[in-house]
Design a protein around this motif. Structure first.
Motif, PDB file in Angstrom:
ATOM      1  N   ALA A   1      53.765  51.821  24.043  1.00  9.93           N
ATOM      2  CA  ALA A   1      52.152  51.744  23.864  1.00  9.93           C
ATOM      3  C   ALA A   1      51.566  52.933  22.213  1.00  9.93           C
ATOM      4  CB  ALA A   1      51.222  52.198  25.359  1.00  9.93           C
ATOM      5  N   LEU A   2      51.544  54.025  21.945  1.00  8.59           N
ATOM      6  CA  LEU A   2      52.354  54.283  21.222  1.00  8.59           C
ATOM      7  C   LEU A   2      52.629  53.928  19.701  1.00  8.59           C
ATOM      8  CD1 LEU A   2      51.060  57.174  18.752  1.00  8.59           C
ATOM      9  CD2 LEU A   2      53.651  58.023  19.749  1.00  8.59           C
ATOM     10  N   VAL A   3      53.584  53.559  19.826  1.00  9.31           N
ATOM     11  CA  VAL A   3      54.333  52.217  18.450  1.00  9.31           C
ATOM     12  C   VAL A   3      53.389  51.504  18.428  1.00  9.31           C
ATOM     13  CG1 VAL A   3      56.206  51.332  17.639  1.00  9.31           C
ATOM     14  CG2 VAL A   3      56.286  53.699  18.854  1.00  9.31           C
TER      15      VAL A   3
ATOM     16  N   GLY B   1      49.976  47.702  11.101  1.00  8.10           N
ATOM     17  CA  GLY B   1      50.341  46.901  10.531  1.00  8.10           C
ATOM     18  C   GLY B   1      52.007  46.823   9.954  1.00  8.10           C
ATOM     19  N   LYS B   2      52.331  48.465  10.581  1.00 15.96           N
ATOM     20  CA  LYS B   2      53.910  48.395  10.611  1.00 15.96           C
ATOM     21  C   LYS B   2      54.345  49.742  10.546  1.00 15.96           C
ATOM     22  CE  LYS B   2      54.214  49.217   4.924  1.00 15.96           C
ATOM     23  NZ  LYS B   2      54.361  49.050   4.243  1.00 15.96           N
ATOM     24  N   LEU B   3      55.542  49.834  10.915  1.00 15.76           N
ATOM     25  CA  LEU B   3      55.839  51.570  11.286  1.00 15.76           C
ATOM     26  C   LEU B   3      57.514  51.773  10.100  1.00 15.76           C
ATOM     27  CD1 LEU B   3      55.527  54.136  12.483  1.00 15.76           C
ATOM     28  CD2 LEU B   3      57.188  53.172  14.318  1.00 15.76           C
ATOM     29  N   ASN B   4      57.671  52.657   9.699  1.00 16.86           N
ATOM     30  CA  ASN B   4      58.616  52.909   8.498  1.00 16.86           C
ATOM     31  C   ASN B   4      59.339  54.466   8.674  1.00 16.86           C
ATOM     32  OD1 ASN B   4      55.845  51.949   6.141  1.00 16.86           O
ATOM     33  ND2 ASN B   4      57.464  51.429   6.495  1.00 16.86           N
ATOM     34  N   GLY B   5      59.106  54.963   9.263  1.00 22.03           N
ATOM     35  CA  GLY B   5      59.437  56.686   9.612  1.00 22.03           C
ATOM     36  C   GLY B   5      58.675  57.155  10.874  1.00 22.03           C
ATOM     37  N   VAL B   6      59.271  58.176  11.213  1.00 24.99           N
ATOM     38  CA  VAL B   6      59.495  59.031  12.335  1.00 24.99           C
ATOM     39  C   VAL B   6      59.664  60.736  12.206  1.00 24.99           C
ATOM     40  CG1 VAL B   6      58.812  60.211  15.212  1.00 24.99           C
ATOM     41  CG2 VAL B   6      58.804  57.281  14.033  1.00 24.99           C
ATOM     42  N   GLY B   7      58.409  61.581  12.244  1.00 22.50           N
ATOM     43  CA  GLY B   7      58.912  63.224  11.944  1.00 22.50           C
ATOM     44  C   GLY B   7      58.989  63.503  13.504  1.00 22.50           C
ATOM     45  N   THR B   8      59.699  63.587  14.054  1.00 24.80           N
ATOM     46  CA  THR B   8      59.408  64.508  15.050  1.00 24.80           C
ATOM     47  C   THR B   8      59.155  65.831  15.023  1.00 24.80           C
ATOM     48  OG1 THR B   8      62.029  64.785  15.482  1.00 24.80           O
ATOM     49  CG2 THR B   8      60.530  62.589  16.746  1.00 24.80           C
ATOM     50  N   THR B   9      58.638  66.296  15.167  1.00 22.52           N
ATOM     51  CA  THR B   9      58.053  67.787  15.745  1.00 22.52           C
ATOM     52  C   THR B   9      58.265  68.694  16.646  1.00 22.52           C
ATOM     53  OG1 THR B   9      56.138  68.306  14.085  1.00 22.52           O
ATOM     54  CG2 THR B   9      57.534  68.207  13.016  1.00 22.52           C
ATOM     55  N   VAL B  10      57.371  68.251  17.602  1.00 22.87           N
ATOM     56  CA  VAL B  10      56.533  68.006  19.119  1.00 22.87           C
ATOM     57  C   VAL B  10      57.718  69.370  19.818  1.00 22.87           C
ATOM     58  CG1 VAL B  10      57.908  66.063  20.208  1.00 22.87           C
ATOM     59  CG2 VAL B  10      55.914  67.513  21.038  1.00 22.87           C
ATOM     60  N   GLY B  11      57.114  70.156  20.593  1.00 23.13           N
ATOM     61  CA  GLY B  11      58.674  71.357  21.115  1.00 23.13           C
ATOM     62  C   GLY B  11      57.877  72.504  21.606  1.00 23.13           C
ATOM     63  N   GLY B  12      58.094  73.212  22.415  1.00 23.28           N
ATOM     64  CA  GLY B  12      57.883  74.699  22.735  1.00 23.28           C
ATOM     65  C   GLY B  12      59.482  75.022  23.253  1.00 23.28           C
TER      66      GLY B  12
ATOM     67  N   ALA C   1      61.387  54.171  21.484  1.00 25.33           N
ATOM     68  CA  ALA C   1      60.130  53.290  21.146  1.00 25.33           C
ATOM     69  C   ALA C   1      60.500  52.512  19.166  1.00 25.33           C
ATOM     70  CB  ALA C   1      58.971  53.617  21.176  1.00 25.33           C
ATOM     71  N   ALA C   2      60.430  53.746  18.823  1.00 31.53           N
ATOM     72  CA  ALA C   2      59.983  53.213  16.868  1.00 31.53           C
ATOM     73  C   ALA C   2      61.299  52.293  16.198  1.00 31.53           C
ATOM     74  CB  ALA C   2      59.807  54.491  16.361  1.00 31.53           C
ATOM     75  N   VAL C   3      62.202  52.921  16.941  1.00 28.95           N
ATOM     76  CA  VAL C   3      63.221  51.835  16.187  1.00 28.95           C
ATOM     77  C   VAL C   3      63.451  50.229  15.903  1.00 28.95           C
ATOM     78  CG1 VAL C   3      65.861  50.973  16.357  1.00 28.95           C
ATOM     79  CG2 VAL C   3      65.161  53.664  16.691  1.00 28.95           C
ATOM     80  N   PRO C   4      63.167  49.362  17.022  1.00 24.61           N
ATOM     81  CA  PRO C   4      62.928  48.338  16.888  1.00 24.61           C
ATOM     82  C   PRO C   4      61.321  47.933  15.526  1.00 24.61           C
ATOM     83  CG  PRO C   4      62.904  48.750  18.902  1.00 24.61           C
ATOM     84  CD  PRO C   4      63.232  49.645  18.244  1.00 24.61           C
ATOM     85  N   ALA C   5      60.496  48.553  15.323  1.00 25.37           N
ATOM     86  CA  ALA C   5      60.051  48.274  14.605  1.00 25.37           C
ATOM     87  C   ALA C   5      59.647  48.864  13.361  1.00 25.37           C
ATOM     88  CB  ALA C   5      57.628  49.265  14.899  1.00 25.37           C
ATOM     89  N   ILE C   6      60.867  50.312  13.236  1.00 25.81           N
ATOM     90  CA  ILE C   6      61.447  50.534  11.745  1.00 25.81           C
ATOM     91  C   ILE C   6      61.973  49.518  11.465  1.00 25.81           C
ATOM     92  CG2 ILE C   6      62.225  52.114  10.470  1.00 25.81           C
ATOM     93  CD1 ILE C   6      61.535  54.321  12.625  1.00 25.81           C
TER      94      ILE C   6
ATOM     95  N   MET D   1      61.755  46.002  12.054  1.00 24.19           N
ATOM     96  CA  MET D   1      61.544  45.447  11.749  1.00 24.19           C
ATOM     97  C   MET D   1      60.469  45.357   9.856  1.00 24.19           C
ATOM     98  SD  MET D   1      59.644  43.641  15.076  1.00 24.19           S
ATOM     99  CE  MET D   1      57.768  43.923  14.280  1.00 24.19           C
ATOM    100  N   ALA D   2      60.060  46.706   9.911  1.00 23.32           N
ATOM    101  CA  ALA D   2      59.795  47.325   8.723  1.00 23.32           C
ATOM    102  C   ALA D   2      60.735  46.951   7.269  1.00 23.32           C
ATOM    103  CB  ALA D   2      58.989  48.146   8.161  1.00 23.32           C
ATOM    104  N   GLY D   3      61.659  47.094   7.315  1.00 19.33           N
ATOM    105  CA  GLY D   3      62.870  46.798   6.634  1.00 19.33           C
ATOM    106  C   GLY D   3      63.528  47.790   6.307  1.00 19.33           C
ATOM    107  N   GLY D   4      63.908  48.545   7.951  1.00 18.16           N
ATOM    108  CA  GLY D   4      64.534  49.994   7.804  1.00 18.16           C
ATOM    109  C   GLY D   4      63.372  51.296   6.881  1.00 18.16           C
ATOM    110  N   GLY D   5      64.193  52.222   7.341  1.00 18.53           N
ATOM    111  CA  GLY D   5      63.320  53.876   7.417  1.00 18.53           C
ATOM    112  C   GLY D   5      64.230  55.018   8.179  1.00 18.53           C
ATOM    113  N   ALA D   6      63.606  55.321   8.721  1.00 18.33           N
ATOM    114  CA  ALA D   6      63.789  57.175   9.216  1.00 18.33           C
ATOM    115  C   ALA D   6      63.566  57.572  10.529  1.00 18.33           C
ATOM    116  CB  ALA D   6      63.854  57.946   7.581  1.00 18.33           C
ATOM    117  N   LEU D   7      64.458  58.146  10.933  1.00 13.27           N
ATOM    118  CA  LEU D   7      63.935  59.214  11.651  1.00 13.27           C
ATOM    119  C   LEU D   7      64.488  60.724  11.884  1.00 13.27           C
ATOM    120  CD1 LEU D   7      65.848  56.896  14.510  1.00 13.27           C
ATOM    121  CD2 LEU D   7      63.163  57.176  14.227  1.00 13.27           C
ATOM    122  N   VAL D   8      63.770  62.003  12.051  1.00 10.69           N
ATOM    123  CA  VAL D   8      63.778  62.643  11.159  1.00 10.69           C
ATOM    124  C   VAL D   8      63.139  64.151  12.844  1.00 10.69           C
ATOM    125  CG1 VAL D   8      63.486  64.508   9.814  1.00 10.69           C
ATOM    126  CG2 VAL D   8      63.359  62.314   9.005  1.00 10.69           C
TER     127      VAL D   8
END
Length: 135
Positions: A69-71, A79-90, A121-126, A128-135
């Motif tokens: 739902a977030l994505v 309108g699109k999603l090009n990437g994700v930076g994951t820093t959540v943690g603890g 969740a993000a990969v299909p949207a990325i 569709m936007a022509g590619g991007g990055a997961l970090v």
């Protein structure tokens, strides 16, 4: 470098996440900042350079449906999603002999499952936007 790109940053209210969000915004990205600490998240987003950034605190990233739902919300809003930076943690300090399986499960969910859910969740949207990055 990131002008016109839409990037989700998880854990954006924390030190690393807010630094990443600030860096991306300073390079032209539209940041979808995600964290459960609403007041701090809103302050971080208010301080980002540029416009159109999102402060999203209502999504449980340990839940695949909520992460999807977030994505969907980000793509629907930006309108699109090009990437994700994951820093959540603890972490929770404990000696191995004293830590229970419930503590292990909670740490795994926070540090691993959230990243897995966001990436899945993000990969299909990325794509569709022509590619991007997961970090």
């Amino acid at each position: 470098m990131f002008t016109g790109q839409v990037i989700i940053v998880t854990g954006a209210a924390g030190n690393v996440g807010s630094a990443l969000a600030t860096h991306l915004a300073s390079k032209g990205a539209r940041v979808a900042a995600v964290d459960t600490v609403k007041d701090r998240l809103e302050a971080v987003v208010a301080g980002l350079p540029g416009t159109g950034h999102l402060a999203l605190s209502a999504y449980d990233l340990t839940d695949p449906a909520a992460t999807g739902a977030l994505v969907t919300h980000v793509v629907g809003t930006a309108g699109k999603l090009n990437g994700v930076g994951t820093t959540v943690g603890g972490f929770a300090m404990a000696k191995l002999a004293d830590a229970g399986l419930d503590q292990w499960d909670a740490m795994f969910s926070l540090n691993v499952k959230t990243t897995w859910n966001v990436y899945r969740a993000a990969v299909p949207a990325i794509r569709m936007a022509g590619g991007g990055a997961l970090v």
